[in-house]
Write an enzyme that holds these catalytic residues in place. Structure first.
Site, PDB file in Angstrom:
ATOM      1  N   LYS A 153       0.858  -1.196   0.000  1.00 44.95           N
ATOM      2  CA  LYS A 153       0.000   0.000   0.000  1.00 44.95           C
ATOM      3  C   LYS A 153       0.890   1.240   0.000  1.00 44.95           C
ATOM      4  O   LYS A 153       1.926   1.264   0.662  1.00 44.95           O
ATOM      5  CB  LYS A 153      -0.899  -0.035   1.232  1.00 44.95           C
ATOM      6  CG  LYS A 153      -1.916   1.088   1.304  1.00 44.95           C
ATOM      7  CD  LYS A 153      -2.843   0.914   2.515  1.00 44.95           C
ATOM      8  CE  LYS A 153      -3.862   2.028   2.636  1.00 44.95           C
ATOM      9  NZ  LYS A 153      -4.769   1.840   3.783  1.00 44.95           N
ATOM     10  N   SER A 162      -9.669   1.978   2.885  1.00 42.15           N
ATOM     11  CA  SER A 162      -8.828   2.727   1.985  1.00 42.15           C
ATOM     12  C   SER A 162      -7.820   1.864   1.223  1.00 42.15           C
ATOM     13  O   SER A 162      -7.238   2.326   0.252  1.00 42.15           O
ATOM     14  CB  SER A 162      -8.063   3.803   2.768  1.00 42.15           C
ATOM     15  OG  SER A 162      -7.185   3.206   3.701  1.00 42.15           O
ATOM     16  N   SER A 195      -9.884  -0.333   7.011  1.00 43.24           N
ATOM     17  CA  SER A 195      -9.288  -0.210   5.680  1.00 43.24           C
ATOM     18  C   SER A 195      -8.635  -1.457   5.100  1.00 43.24           C
ATOM     19  O   SER A 195      -8.339  -1.486   3.907  1.00 43.24           O
ATOM     20  CB  SER A 195      -8.260   0.915   5.677  1.00 43.24           C
ATOM     21  OG  SER A 195      -8.909   2.133   5.498  1.00 43.24           O
TER      22      SER A 195
HETATM   23  N1  GLN Z   1     -13.034   4.540   6.343  1.00 41.41           N
HETATM   24  C1  GLN Z   1     -12.475   4.919   7.594  1.00 41.41           C
HETATM   25  C2  GLN Z   1     -12.021   6.355   7.527  1.00 41.41           C
HETATM   26  O1  GLN Z   1     -12.253   6.946   6.537  1.00 41.41           O
HETATM   27  C3  GLN Z   1     -11.334   4.015   7.935  1.00 41.41           C
HETATM   28  C4  GLN Z   1     -10.136   4.237   7.115  1.00 41.41           C
HETATM   29  C5  GLN Z   1      -8.967   3.384   7.507  1.00 41.41           C
HETATM   30  O2  GLN Z   1      -9.121   2.349   8.152  1.00 41.41           O
HETATM   31  N2  GLN Z   1      -7.790   3.850   7.170  1.00 41.41           N
HETATM   32  O3  GLN Z   1     -11.460   6.885   8.427  1.00 41.41           O
END
Ligand code: GLN
Length: 499
Positions: A92, A167, A191
């Site tokens: 990532k 994400s 994410s």
């Molecule tokens: N969707 C959640 C956020 O926008 C979690 C994102 C993540 O786990 N990095 O904060």
């Protein structure tokens, strides 16, 4: 051998190399039925063939991958190999890779080339990493659909007009379509697990502190955790064996023994007590998801687990609100460093220093990142701190305690990973609250700092549904055991999208 399954060479010739799991690839590499150079070539060809449809990769590191594959083949010839040696992976794009651009899918870090490797990358390199590229993500990991990438959205291979989740959407898609054999993701509120669920792969967020965050670009430091994204549960155990463990460079790293995670891969659940918390079968949950989940949990019962379908975790309903105070507050502090002086993008035509900082942040950050910074600044400001941040921290303690109590009675809790199947690209992008609701099932787990595993649980109208398995701190082995037994019994993890 002329024909049939028995000849690994014959089997290999018929096989799509890009669909191999880590353990299958390792077997072929070890038996010299395949070289890492060949496997890497197949993966790079796959990227060339499908990435224009799914857009999972920010950077393809072709030259590096070929070089690392040659090195891996040398190690293999010398008999010095780990299960990951020579197996192509995606990282990532919020994990630092020395000499390779690390963008966080943000204009702010568009030209940022880290001078060092994240701890996980270091460990993978020692194990014989072949890195084929860096994966697309929501900018600074803020989002649930990968649409917040400042570069381009990634498409779900199970329906190209749908989001892959986020994400870590690029990592999930890359693994699902075979642009890599496995990937690393990061998970602050879901994410890893949510995109894994949306793409029908296995996503594992370990206990907070289990894997070092050194070299992971910080979003919300008390919630961030790195984990594996793989095609099956065996592969998760293999990746965990390499990346888990103490690192003095991360002050929250847990100094706690790392077991051999593959030992927990036993296909039976006798003696395990599982709970199904009713608050996770939330309002707004799709019927199709519920049907898949009820069938999946029934399967766990058949495999010998004792299931209590009527567990209640009443504080769950406050988790989302608490998360959206805590995460933006920490993000606000972490993102203060992007001032145009030390890292990445810097606005050059400014009239004064302040103007330069303002313009750097105005043009460098996308709308969701700005929204989080504003939310965090507000929640932490004088006069509001007690009402918001302090209150959210107290809610956090209550949620953690509620899980602790539940784990006195249960070895694990079972929930859907998300309340819906992958939604359409564009559907929620203008409605942040709807987008935030994508994580109702996953973010309480980060708030409590406990581990969560998402495994493919089936399909609703041809779209993937993930099952989340949650346990107490450092119970990774129990979660892997449940996930393994389930996938052995059902085989959902073997389905690949047609693309
Ligand atoms: N969707 C959640 C956020 O926008 C979690 C994102 C993540 O786990 N990095 O904060």
């Amino acid at each position: 051998m002329l024909q049939g399954e028995g000849g690994a060479g014959v089997g290999r010739a018929k096989m799509n190399l890009h669909h191999l799991t880590i353990h299958q690839a390792h077997q072929l590499l070890k038996d010299r039925e395949l070289s890492s150079v060949e496997l890497t070539k197949a993966i790079l060809e796959r990227i060339a063939q499908v990435d224009e449809k799914v857009h999972a990769l920010v950077t393809v590191t072709e030259g590096l991958a070929r070089h690392q594959a040659e090195q891996a083949d040398e190690r293999i010839r010398a008999g010095d190999l780990t299960p990951l040696t020579g197996v192509p992976a995606l990282i990532k794009d919020n994990m630092c890779t020395k000499g390779i651009r690390t963008t966080c899918s943000s204009r702010m870090l568009d030209n940022f080339v880290p001078p060092y490797d994240a701890m996980v990358v270091e460990r993978l390199k020692e194990a014989g990493l072949v890195m084929v590229g860096k994966a697309n993500m929501d900018e600074f990991a803020m989002g649930s659909s990968t649409e917040n990438s400042a570069l381009f959205p990634t498409h779900n291979p199970w329906g190209l007009d749908r989001v892959p989740g986020g994400s870590s959407g690029g990592s999930a898609v890359g693994v699902a379509v075979g642009e890599a054999i496995y990937a690393l993701g990061s998970d602050t509120g879901g994410s890893i697990r949510q995109p894994a669920g949306f793409c029908s792969i296995v996503g594992f967020k370990p206990t907070y502190g289990r894997v070092s965050r050194y070299g992971l670009v910080a979003f919300a430091s008390s919630l961030d955790q790195i984990g594996s994204m793989t095609k099956d549960v065996t592969d998760s155990a293999l990746v965990m064996n390499i990346i888990a463990g103490y690192d003095p460079r991360d002050s929250t790293s847990a100094n706690y023994p790392v077991p051999d995670y593959t030992k927990s891969l036993v296909p039976d659940l006798r003696g395990l007590r599982l709970g199904v918390p009713r608050e996770y079968f939330v309002e707004g949950m799709e019927k199709g998801v519920e049907v898949v989940m009820r069938t999946a949990i029934g399967k766990l019962e058949e495999l010998g687990a004792e299931v209590d379908w009527e567990v209640s975790l009443p504080h769950t309903k406050y988790a989302l609100a608490a998360y959206y105070i805590i995460a933006p507050s920490e993000a606000m502090a972490n993102l203060a460093r992007y001032d145009g002086v030390k890292y990445g993008f810097s606005y050059q035509e400014a009239e004064s220093m302040w103007d330069a900082m303002e313009k750097t942040r105005e043009f460098g950050f996308g709308p969701e990142v700005k929204r989080r910074i504003i939310l965090g600044a507000y929640a932490l400001s004088a006069g509001y701190y007690d009402a918001y941040y302090l209150k959210a921290s107290k809610v956090r303690t209550l949620i953690r305690r509620e899980f602790e109590d539940a784990f006195e009675r249960f070895d694990a809790l079972i929930t859907p990973t998300s309340p819906t199947v992958p939604f359409k690209i564009g559907e929620k992008v203008d409605d942040p609250l709807q987008m935030y609701l994508s994580d109702v099932c996953t973010l309480p787990i980060n708030i409590a700092g406990i581990p969560g595993l998402s495994v493919p649980a089936g399909f609703s109208d041809g779209l993937p549904v993930g099952m989340q398995i949650i346990g107490k701190p450092f119970s990774e082995e129990t979660l892997l055991r449940i996930g393994f037994a389930y996938e052995q019994a059902t085989g959902w993890q073997k389905r690949r999208p047609e693309i």
